[in-house]
Design a protein around this motif. Structure first.
Motif, PDB file in Angstrom:
ATOM      1  N   LYS A 211      22.289 -17.296 -35.084  1.00  0.00           N
ATOM      2  CA  LYS A 211      23.363 -17.951 -35.825  1.00  0.00           C
ATOM      3  C   LYS A 211      24.588 -17.274 -34.245  1.00  0.00           C
ATOM      4  N   THR A 212      25.148 -16.597 -34.725  1.00  0.00           N
ATOM      5  CA  THR A 212      25.799 -15.922 -34.206  1.00  0.00           C
ATOM      6  C   THR A 212      25.970 -16.182 -32.511  1.00  0.00           C
ATOM      7  N   TRP A 213      24.489 -16.207 -31.463  1.00  0.00           N
ATOM      8  CA  TRP A 213      23.825 -15.675 -30.397  1.00  0.00           C
ATOM      9  C   TRP A 213      23.397 -17.155 -30.248  1.00  0.00           C
ATOM     10  N   SER A 214      23.500 -18.281 -30.334  1.00  0.00           N
ATOM     11  CA  SER A 214      23.730 -19.509 -30.108  1.00  0.00           C
ATOM     12  C   SER A 214      21.797 -19.547 -29.468  1.00  0.00           C
ATOM     13  N   MET A 215      21.055 -18.600 -30.434  1.00  0.00           N
ATOM     14  CA  MET A 215      19.624 -18.991 -29.974  1.00  0.00           C
ATOM     15  C   MET A 215      18.664 -18.995 -30.597  1.00  0.00           C
ATOM     16  N   ALA A 216      19.151 -20.531 -32.053  1.00  0.00           N
ATOM     17  CA  ALA A 216      18.217 -20.382 -32.783  1.00  0.00           C
ATOM     18  C   ALA A 216      16.653 -21.291 -32.022  1.00  0.00           C
ATOM     19  N   GLY A 217      16.799 -21.469 -31.345  1.00  0.00           N
ATOM     20  CA  GLY A 217      15.350 -22.495 -30.108  1.00  0.00           C
ATOM     21  C   GLY A 217      14.612 -21.375 -29.743  1.00  0.00           C
ATOM     22  N   ALA A 218      15.206 -20.090 -29.756  1.00  0.00           N
ATOM     23  CA  ALA A 218      14.213 -18.511 -29.085  1.00  0.00           C
ATOM     24  C   ALA A 218      13.841 -18.122 -30.446  1.00  0.00           C
ATOM     25  N   ARG A 219      13.517 -18.203 -31.246  1.00  0.00           N
ATOM     26  CA  ARG A 219      13.659 -17.885 -32.668  1.00  0.00           C
ATOM     27  C   ARG A 219      13.448 -15.563 -32.718  1.00  0.00           C
ATOM     28  N   LEU A 220      14.262 -15.268 -33.034  1.00  0.00           N
ATOM     29  CA  LEU A 220      14.686 -14.024 -32.891  1.00  0.00           C
ATOM     30  C   LEU A 220      14.877 -13.145 -33.184  1.00  0.00           C
ATOM     31  N   GLY A 221      14.442 -12.138 -34.257  1.00  0.00           N
ATOM     32  CA  GLY A 221      15.198 -11.599 -35.196  1.00  0.00           C
ATOM     33  C   GLY A 221      14.860 -10.239 -34.866  1.00  0.00           C
ATOM     34  N   TYR A 222      16.045  -9.431 -35.797  1.00  0.00           N
ATOM     35  CA  TYR A 222      15.422  -7.260 -35.603  1.00  0.00           C
ATOM     36  C   TYR A 222      15.904  -7.251 -37.370  1.00  0.00           C
ATOM     37  N   LEU A 223      15.302  -6.046 -37.670  1.00  0.00           N
ATOM     38  CA  LEU A 223      16.042  -4.762 -38.842  1.00  0.00           C
ATOM     39  C   LEU A 223      16.314  -3.635 -37.681  1.00  0.00           C
ATOM     40  N   VAL A 245       8.905 -14.318 -22.105  1.00  0.00           N
ATOM     41  CA  VAL A 245      10.401 -14.960 -22.274  1.00  0.00           C
ATOM     42  C   VAL A 245      11.198 -14.431 -23.345  1.00  0.00           C
ATOM     43  N   LYS A 246      11.139 -14.602 -24.605  1.00  0.00           N
ATOM     44  CA  LYS A 246      11.991 -13.820 -25.779  1.00  0.00           C
ATOM     45  C   LYS A 246      12.587 -13.115 -25.589  1.00  0.00           C
ATOM     46  N   GLN A 247      11.527 -11.406 -24.912  1.00  0.00           N
ATOM     47  CA  GLN A 247      11.970 -10.522 -24.954  1.00  0.00           C
ATOM     48  C   GLN A 247      12.823 -10.711 -23.757  1.00  0.00           C
ATOM     49  N   ILE A 248      13.261 -11.040 -22.278  1.00  0.00           N
ATOM     50  CA  ILE A 248      13.784 -11.648 -21.328  1.00  0.00           C
ATOM     51  C   ILE A 248      15.154 -12.258 -22.628  1.00  0.00           C
ATOM     52  N   ALA A 249      15.205 -12.939 -23.016  1.00  0.00           N
ATOM     53  CA  ALA A 249      16.157 -14.289 -23.611  1.00  0.00           C
ATOM     54  C   ALA A 249      17.582 -13.142 -24.330  1.00  0.00           C
ATOM     55  N   GLY A 250      16.573 -12.306 -24.937  1.00  0.00           N
ATOM     56  CA  GLY A 250      16.912 -11.588 -25.791  1.00  0.00           C
ATOM     57  C   GLY A 250      17.361 -10.631 -25.395  1.00  0.00           C
ATOM     58  N   ARG A 251      17.276  -9.887 -24.653  1.00  0.00           N
ATOM     59  CA  ARG A 251      17.695  -8.759 -23.719  1.00  0.00           C
ATOM     60  C   ARG A 251      19.055  -9.297 -22.979  1.00  0.00           C
ATOM     61  N   LEU A 252      19.030 -10.492 -22.247  1.00  0.00           N
ATOM     62  CA  LEU A 252      20.039 -10.839 -21.414  1.00  0.00           C
ATOM     63  C   LEU A 252      21.437 -11.715 -22.089  1.00  0.00           C
ATOM     64  N   ALA A 253      20.919 -11.876 -23.402  1.00  0.00           N
ATOM     65  CA  ALA A 253      22.201 -12.283 -24.039  1.00  0.00           C
ATOM     66  C   ALA A 253      23.017 -11.892 -24.620  1.00  0.00           C
ATOM     67  N   LEU A 254      22.405  -9.923 -24.861  1.00  0.00           N
ATOM     68  CA  LEU A 254      23.558  -9.234 -24.802  1.00  0.00           C
ATOM     69  C   LEU A 254      24.718  -8.942 -24.455  1.00  0.00           C
ATOM     70  N   ARG A 255      23.941  -9.055 -23.015  1.00  0.00           N
ATOM     71  CA  ARG A 255      25.453  -9.099 -21.593  1.00  0.00           C
ATOM     72  C   ARG A 255      26.558 -10.053 -22.234  1.00  0.00           C
ATOM     73  N   TYR A 256      26.318 -11.079 -22.764  1.00  0.00           N
ATOM     74  CA  TYR A 256      27.248 -12.755 -22.828  1.00  0.00           C
ATOM     75  C   TYR A 256      28.013 -12.121 -25.111  1.00  0.00           C
ATOM     76  N   ASP A 258      30.630 -10.749 -25.506  1.00  0.00           N
ATOM     77  CA  ASP A 258      32.447 -11.686 -25.894  1.00  0.00           C
ATOM     78  C   ASP A 258      32.512 -12.748 -25.519  1.00  0.00           C
ATOM     79  N   ASP A 259      31.108 -13.358 -25.525  1.00  0.00           N
ATOM     80  CA  ASP A 259      31.412 -15.425 -25.630  1.00  0.00           C
ATOM     81  C   ASP A 259      31.065 -15.741 -26.884  1.00  0.00           C
ATOM     82  N   MET A 260      29.934 -14.588 -27.209  1.00  0.00           N
ATOM     83  CA  MET A 260      29.610 -14.391 -28.791  1.00  0.00           C
ATOM     84  C   MET A 260      30.989 -14.163 -29.526  1.00  0.00           C
ATOM     85  N   ASN A 261      31.516 -13.336 -29.181  1.00  0.00           N
ATOM     86  CA  ASN A 261      33.117 -12.934 -30.090  1.00  0.00           C
ATOM     87  C   ASN A 261      33.409 -14.227 -30.058  1.00  0.00           C
ATOM     88  N   ASP A 262      33.819 -14.941 -29.107  1.00  0.00           N
ATOM     89  CA  ASP A 262      34.931 -16.298 -28.876  1.00  0.00           C
ATOM     90  C   ASP A 262      34.165 -17.270 -29.821  1.00  0.00           C
TER      91      ASP A 262
END
Ligand code: PMP
Length: 361
Positions: A211-223, A245-256, A258-262
């Motif tokens: 949702k917030t991370w704009s990555m529904a296509g990646a299928r990634l969640g956590y607890l 690939v998903k591990q990379i995408a998830g890790r890199l997403a967190l660098r952005y 500020d964009d997510m919060n915007d």
């Protein structure tokens, strides 16, 4: 054909009508993609993936990055293919045959669905007509059924309501088993149960990148939960379930972030605009802390209003046939243009009734 397990025969799968339209506001996705810099960074790292090797089974770097985001220990993080798979792993470990899972309805359908697939018995507590949860009902369900797992969803889907902290605390103080707070939409709301997670508390909080991370296509969640519980989940989940690939995408997403919060800020502002515009129409609109809004149309008009919107090339979610959601529809907050298209179409449908399947608006 051979018969499926007896207890699965009556199960109905998860359905979401898909229609070819211009404006899709039916599945609570983010209307905006992640930033281009993120996509470039992912492409660069993916070009270095060792495709002939299994991925890091413990998803070490991804778990460390998520742990840092929340200020917890990496051993408190469990990651999987969407929060649905997180929920499934929790239920495989803590529900199953002979065990009981409690939900408070209406809520996210997959909690009960996955619990039943694991062979557990599902008990359904009831929400008040305004979809709030009465403390007496929490008390009743817990004392009557002693559930092994209890779900709360905050903000709740499909109602949009945020569960007050007192309700979560009450449940934690009386629950005999595990409490799961599903926070798929938490960044849109005012508070989170994450701060309540502790080593000596049987509580997990689930989150998603969809949702917030704009990555529904990646299928990634956590607890986020106690380390002893995460260790049990690591035993249950399939080896190498999370691809490289998903591990990379998830890790890199967190660098952005500020964009997510915007993006979250834009969506919350648009949500408030939608709610304000809808208050001019003859509708019951439920307060939302999420990226969608649930509303109730006139008696028996749900399907006709939904179809009227489809005729205007706007697709939202028809909840009107679901238990306890008579006459209710749910719209996901989209881009400003999409939201305006929805509001214009809705006003038109409500003021120019048409006839669908014999139902008159
Ligand atoms: N929990 C809730 C409350 C949801 O609404 C959704 C998605 N609709 C999910 C979990 C599952 O999300 P995902 O599997 O995409 O992470």
């Amino acid at each position: 054909m051979i018969p499926v397990r007896d207890d699965l025969r009556a199960l109905d799968g998860y359905h979401s009508a898909q229609v070819d339209v211009r404006v899709r506001l039916n599945t609570n996705e983010s209307p905006e993609p992640p930033p281009a810099a993120f996509r470039d960074a992912v492409a660069a790292e993916v070009s270095r993936v060792e495709w002939h090797r299994y991925p890091d089974r413990a998803a070490t770097e991804l778990r460390a990055a998520i742990a840092e985001l929340h200020g917890v220990d990496p051993d408190q993080i469990f990651v999987a293919n969407g929060s649905n798979e997180v929920l499934q792993t929790v239920l495989l470990a803590y529900a199953g045959p002979g065990r009981t899972v409690a939900t408070f309805e209406p809520t996210y359908q997959m909690h009960a669905q996955i619990a039943r697939v694991t062979g557990a018995t599902v008990v359904e507590g009831e929400r008040a007509p305004d979809f709030t949860l009465d403390p007496a009902e929490v008390e009743r369900v817990v004392s009557e059924y002693r559930p092994h797992v209890v779900f709360l969803t905050s903000p709740n889907n499909p109602t949009g309501l945020v569960e007050p902290v007192e309700r979560v605390m009450q449940l934690l103080s009386i629950a005999p088993g595990l409490v799961v707070v599903d926070e798929a939409y938490a960044q849109f709301a005012e508070w989170s149960a994450l701060d309540l997670v502790a080593e000596d508390r049987p509580l997990v909080v689930t989150r998603t990148f969809s949702k917030t991370w704009s990555m529904a296509g990646a299928r990634l969640g956590y607890l986020v939960g106690p380390t002893w519980l995460v260790a049990e989940l690591d035993k249950v989940v399939l080896p190498y379930h999370l691809d490289a690939v998903k591990q990379i995408a998830g890790r890199l997403a967190l660098r952005y972030s500020d964009d997510m919060n915007d993006r979250v800020e834009h969506i919350v502002a648009e949500r408030e605009r939608i709610v304000a515009s809808m208050s001019d129409l003859d509708l019951e609109v439920f307060p939302s802390g999420a990226n969608f809004v649930l509303f109730r149309v006139g008696p028996g008009q749900g399907l006709a209003v939904w179809q009227g919107l489809v005729d205007h090339s706007v697709l939202i979610r028809d909840c009107s046939g679901w238990p306890r959601l008579t006459d209710c529809l749910r719209v996901t907050v989209g881009t400003p243009e999409e939201n305006t298209a929805f509001l214009t179409a809705l006003a038109d449908v409500l003021t120019h009734p048409s006839s669908t399947d014999g139902v008159t608006v």
